[in-house]
Design a protein around this motif. Sequence first.
Motif, PDB file in Angstrom:
ATOM      1  N   VAL A  95      18.813   0.678 -13.860  1.00 40.54           N
ATOM      2  CA  VAL A  95      17.426   0.503 -13.714  1.00 40.54           C
ATOM      3  C   VAL A  95      16.830   1.678 -12.820  1.00 40.54           C
ATOM      4  CG1 VAL A  95      15.168  -0.847 -13.518  1.00 40.54           C
ATOM      5  CG2 VAL A  95      17.570  -1.948 -14.929  1.00 40.54           C
ATOM      6  N   ARG A  96      15.906   2.197 -12.884  1.00 42.43           N
ATOM      7  CA  ARG A  96      14.720   2.714 -12.004  1.00 42.43           C
ATOM      8  C   ARG A  96      14.331   2.424 -11.057  1.00 42.43           C
ATOM      9  NH1 ARG A  96      16.412   7.513 -15.403  1.00 42.43           N
ATOM     10  NH2 ARG A  96      14.034   6.858 -16.325  1.00 42.43           N
ATOM     11  N   LEU A  97      14.196   1.638  -9.772  1.00 47.03           N
ATOM     12  CA  LEU A  97      12.706   1.651  -9.166  1.00 47.03           C
ATOM     13  C   LEU A  97      12.003   2.099  -8.231  1.00 47.03           C
ATOM     14  CD1 LEU A  97      15.149  -1.816  -8.397  1.00 47.03           C
ATOM     15  CD2 LEU A  97      13.615  -1.411  -9.789  1.00 47.03           C
ATOM     16  N   TRP A  98      10.748   2.056  -7.785  1.00 49.71           N
ATOM     17  CA  TRP A  98       9.745   2.935  -7.327  1.00 49.71           C
ATOM     18  C   TRP A  98       8.902   1.782  -6.325  1.00 49.71           C
ATOM     19  CZ3 TRP A  98      10.299   8.382  -8.065  1.00 49.71           C
ATOM     20  CH2 TRP A  98      11.063   9.017  -9.630  1.00 49.71           C
ATOM     21  N   HIS A  99       8.392   2.635  -5.396  1.00 54.56           N
ATOM     22  CA  HIS A  99       7.875   2.112  -4.524  1.00 54.56           C
ATOM     23  C   HIS A  99       6.111   2.809  -4.487  1.00 54.56           C
ATOM     24  CE1 HIS A  99      10.631  -0.824  -2.051  1.00 54.56           C
ATOM     25  NE2 HIS A  99       9.778  -1.463  -3.231  1.00 54.56           N
ATOM     26  N   TYR A 100       5.117   2.081  -5.040  1.00 54.19           N
ATOM     27  CA  TYR A 100       4.022   2.991  -4.742  1.00 54.19           C
ATOM     28  C   TYR A 100       3.398   3.614  -3.666  1.00 54.19           C
ATOM     29  CZ  TYR A 100      -0.759   4.011  -6.429  1.00 54.19           C
ATOM     30  OH  TYR A 100      -1.562   4.096  -6.684  1.00 54.19           O
ATOM     31  N   GLN A 101       3.235   4.250  -2.615  1.00 54.97           N
ATOM     32  CA  GLN A 101       3.129   4.529  -1.583  1.00 54.97           C
ATOM     33  C   GLN A 101       1.608   4.663  -0.775  1.00 54.97           C
ATOM     34  OE1 GLN A 101       5.760   5.064   0.362  1.00 54.97           O
ATOM     35  NE2 GLN A 101       6.800   4.192  -0.526  1.00 54.97           N
ATOM     36  N   PRO A 102       0.640   4.907  -2.128  1.00 58.50           N
ATOM     37  CA  PRO A 102      -1.069   5.005  -0.933  1.00 58.50           C
ATOM     38  C   PRO A 102      -1.881   3.800  -1.373  1.00 58.50           C
ATOM     39  CG  PRO A 102      -0.392   6.078  -3.789  1.00 58.50           C
ATOM     40  CD  PRO A 102       0.440   5.303  -2.966  1.00 58.50           C
ATOM     41  N   SER A 103      -1.408   2.575  -1.577  1.00 62.15           N
ATOM     42  CA  SER A 103      -2.105   1.662  -1.372  1.00 62.15           C
ATOM     43  C   SER A 103      -1.009   0.228  -2.118  1.00 62.15           C
ATOM     44  CB  SER A 103      -3.359   1.717  -2.105  1.00 62.15           C
ATOM     45  OG  SER A 103      -3.250   2.200  -3.040  1.00 62.15           O
ATOM     46  N   MET A 104      -1.979  -1.464  -1.881  1.00 68.37           N
ATOM     47  CA  MET A 104      -1.240  -1.809  -2.991  1.00 68.37           C
ATOM     48  C   MET A 104      -1.261  -2.081  -4.020  1.00 68.37           C
ATOM     49  SD  MET A 104      -0.317  -4.579  -3.541  1.00 68.37           S
ATOM     50  CE  MET A 104      -0.402  -6.044  -4.808  1.00 68.37           C
ATOM     51  N   ALA A 162       2.412  -3.640   0.508  1.00 70.32           N
ATOM     52  CA  ALA A 162       2.544  -4.850  -0.655  1.00 70.32           C
ATOM     53  C   ALA A 162       1.765  -6.441   0.838  1.00 70.32           C
ATOM     54  CB  ALA A 162       4.154  -5.070  -0.919  1.00 70.32           C
ATOM     55  N   ASP A 163       0.765  -6.943  -0.338  1.00 74.59           N
ATOM     56  CA  ASP A 163      -0.145  -7.362  -0.176  1.00 74.59           C
ATOM     57  C   ASP A 163       0.628  -9.299   0.376  1.00 74.59           C
ATOM     58  OD1 ASP A 163       0.350  -7.957  -2.651  1.00 74.59           O
ATOM     59  OD2 ASP A 163      -1.849  -9.933  -2.238  1.00 74.59           O
ATOM     60  N   LYS A 164       1.771  -9.243   0.158  1.00 73.35           N
ATOM     61  CA  LYS A 164       2.718 -10.513   0.080  1.00 73.35           C
ATOM     62  C   LYS A 164       3.932 -10.121   0.307  1.00 73.35           C
ATOM     63  CE  LYS A 164      -0.386 -13.725  -2.287  1.00 73.35           C
ATOM     64  NZ  LYS A 164      -1.536 -12.642  -2.748  1.00 73.35           N
ATOM     65  N   ARG A 165       4.333  -9.828   1.482  1.00 72.54           N
ATOM     66  CA  ARG A 165       5.812  -9.407   1.301  1.00 72.54           C
ATOM     67  C   ARG A 165       6.842 -10.274   1.408  1.00 72.54           C
ATOM     68  NH1 ARG A 165       9.677  -6.060   1.352  1.00 72.54           N
ATOM     69  NH2 ARG A 165      11.377  -5.894   3.758  1.00 72.54           N
ATOM     70  N   PHE A 166       6.798 -11.782   1.623  1.00 69.86           N
ATOM     71  CA  PHE A 166       7.653 -12.226   0.898  1.00 69.86           C
ATOM     72  C   PHE A 166       8.165 -12.413  -0.478  1.00 69.86           C
ATOM     73  CE2 PHE A 166       2.994 -14.643   1.113  1.00 69.86           C
ATOM     74  CZ  PHE A 166       3.082 -15.394  -0.113  1.00 69.86           C
ATOM     75  N   VAL A 167       7.138 -12.095  -0.921  1.00 64.95           N
ATOM     76  CA  VAL A 167       7.147 -12.161  -2.248  1.00 64.95           C
ATOM     77  C   VAL A 167       8.783 -10.225  -2.514  1.00 64.95           C
ATOM     78  CG1 VAL A 167       5.988 -11.996  -4.829  1.00 64.95           C
ATOM     79  CG2 VAL A 167       5.079 -13.548  -2.743  1.00 64.95           C
ATOM     80  N   ALA A 200      -7.680   4.041  -5.502  1.00 65.48           N
ATOM     81  CA  ALA A 200      -6.746   3.698  -5.149  1.00 65.48           C
ATOM     82  C   ALA A 200      -5.727   5.188  -4.048  1.00 65.48           C
ATOM     83  CB  ALA A 200      -5.648   4.060  -6.159  1.00 65.48           C
ATOM     84  N   ARG A 201      -7.029   5.394  -3.368  1.00 68.02           N
ATOM     85  CA  ARG A 201      -7.058   6.938  -2.385  1.00 68.02           C
ATOM     86  C   ARG A 201      -6.299   6.501  -0.999  1.00 68.02           C
ATOM     87  NH1 ARG A 201     -13.476   8.484  -2.987  1.00 68.02           N
ATOM     88  NH2 ARG A 201     -13.171   6.142  -2.482  1.00 68.02           N
ATOM     89  N   ASN A 202      -5.787   4.843  -0.742  1.00 67.93           N
ATOM     90  CA  ASN A 202      -5.375   5.112   0.391  1.00 67.93           C
ATOM     91  C   ASN A 202      -5.838   3.569   0.490  1.00 67.93           C
ATOM     92  OD1 ASN A 202      -8.540   3.541   1.533  1.00 67.93           O
ATOM     93  ND2 ASN A 202      -8.986   5.414   2.012  1.00 67.93           N
ATOM     94  N   GLU A 203      -5.078   2.650   1.240  1.00 67.51           N
ATOM     95  CA  GLU A 203      -4.731   0.804   1.200  1.00 67.51           C
ATOM     96  C   GLU A 203      -5.751   0.499   1.540  1.00 67.51           C
ATOM     97  OE1 GLU A 203      -4.485   2.526   5.814  1.00 67.51           O
ATOM     98  OE2 GLU A 203      -4.376   3.615   4.353  1.00 67.51           O
ATOM     99  N   ASN A 204      -6.951   0.914   1.465  1.00 67.23           N
ATOM    100  CA  ASN A 204      -8.091  -0.460   1.601  1.00 67.23           C
ATOM    101  C   ASN A 204      -8.491  -0.030  -0.251  1.00 67.23           C
ATOM    102  OD1 ASN A 204      -8.608  -0.494   4.178  1.00 67.23           O
ATOM    103  ND2 ASN A 204      -9.174   1.383   4.154  1.00 67.23           N
TER     104      ASN A 204
END
Length: 406
Positions: A313-322, A292-297, A172-176
């Motif tokens: 509730v605290r919400l977070w978005h993970y940045q490096p990859s899916m 995110a691999d499914k933007r509509f979801v 999980a070092r990058n988007e790949n």
Amino acid sequence: MSAVTDVGRASSDSNDDRATTTDSAARIRRTLEGVLGVPATEGNRVRVLRNGQQIFPAMLEAIDQAEHTIDFLTFVYWTGQVGEEFGRHLCDRAEAGVRVRVLLDAWGSHTMDKQVLSRLEDAGAQVHWYRPLRRLRPGQVNHRTHRKVLITDEAVGFTGGVGIADCWQGDARNENEWRDTHFRIEGPAVDGLRAAFLDNWAETGPELFDESIDRFPDQPQPGSSLVQCVRGASEVGWSDVATLFRALLQLANERIRITTAYFVPDAELTDRLCDATARGVEIDILLPGPYADKRFVQLAGEAEYDRLLECGVRLWHYQPSMLHAKVMTVDRCIASVGSANLNTRSVALDEEINAVVIDDEIVAELDAHFEDDLERSVRIEPGRWERRPVWQRTAERIVTPVRRLF
């Protein structure tokens, strides 16, 4: 106050914390056994595997060491280097006389390299397709098996979120390189994982097991973890996975940490999350971010952010990859890891399997991974979210009517 007194008080506090954790774990165990009717098994050895660089080598090692049987079920098996490698290792064992059964979801694995499939069959592996698309009845089209299970020699089991595809390689070092979590399990809980495999295998052919091969041995107890295997079925009404999530949210007294790839809470789930925060439970939910691999979801879930943020509730978005892991920890004493997300697909439409582990050391390891992931995440601040652009709000409204399909 003397140093000795300080040490004594610290030791007493530590003992009190452990006693509280033990009492909480016992309460949660009995409640889950009661509401699900699924006993927790004792004496399991559980190893947490983080990302493809740990997960794939552990699975391949277990395959290579198999001398008797391999049962393998997956939703995703895509063309690529990882698919080639797994195919090669499975072929080697089948040619060595190991009974190899491979069960693939016909939708999730439809892009599998046909040459790998042919080599598996030529090597003697039994390859079955779950609900083949060409023979589907209308009522089955939207109901898949999302389970990920590997059992070798009826003794070692794996489950979690990883599919067989190149995007799960690395750390999980990058988007790949997708972020995910898997369990390696030895002990009585392996029977529960095998039952999840057989539950789906039974739909694909007449032979459930072979008495000349399948031994169903008494399982050893090599560890100290309690494990409960909870299956979700594609059925009308509440599945056991839905009941598991509801029960864990209701049982929490202190802290809930959730990592999920696809988060589309219905009103019931949102109510329970808000009820938990109202009684003082801290809730953090880690979700996919820009990759995110499914933007509509993702949009379908974002329609509920306003209310969740409002209730604390605290919400977070993970940045490096899916972010593809499916992990929930409760009160530092219990964890759920498996294939099920917090969305309608997992709780009502698809076949799932989750391993619920009661072991404070395993939970501490998962919590440490969560904290590390938060370091690479962005918190969704309530005020800033309220000021999101009109096009975002419009997109949320567009997907709302079909949220139950996600």
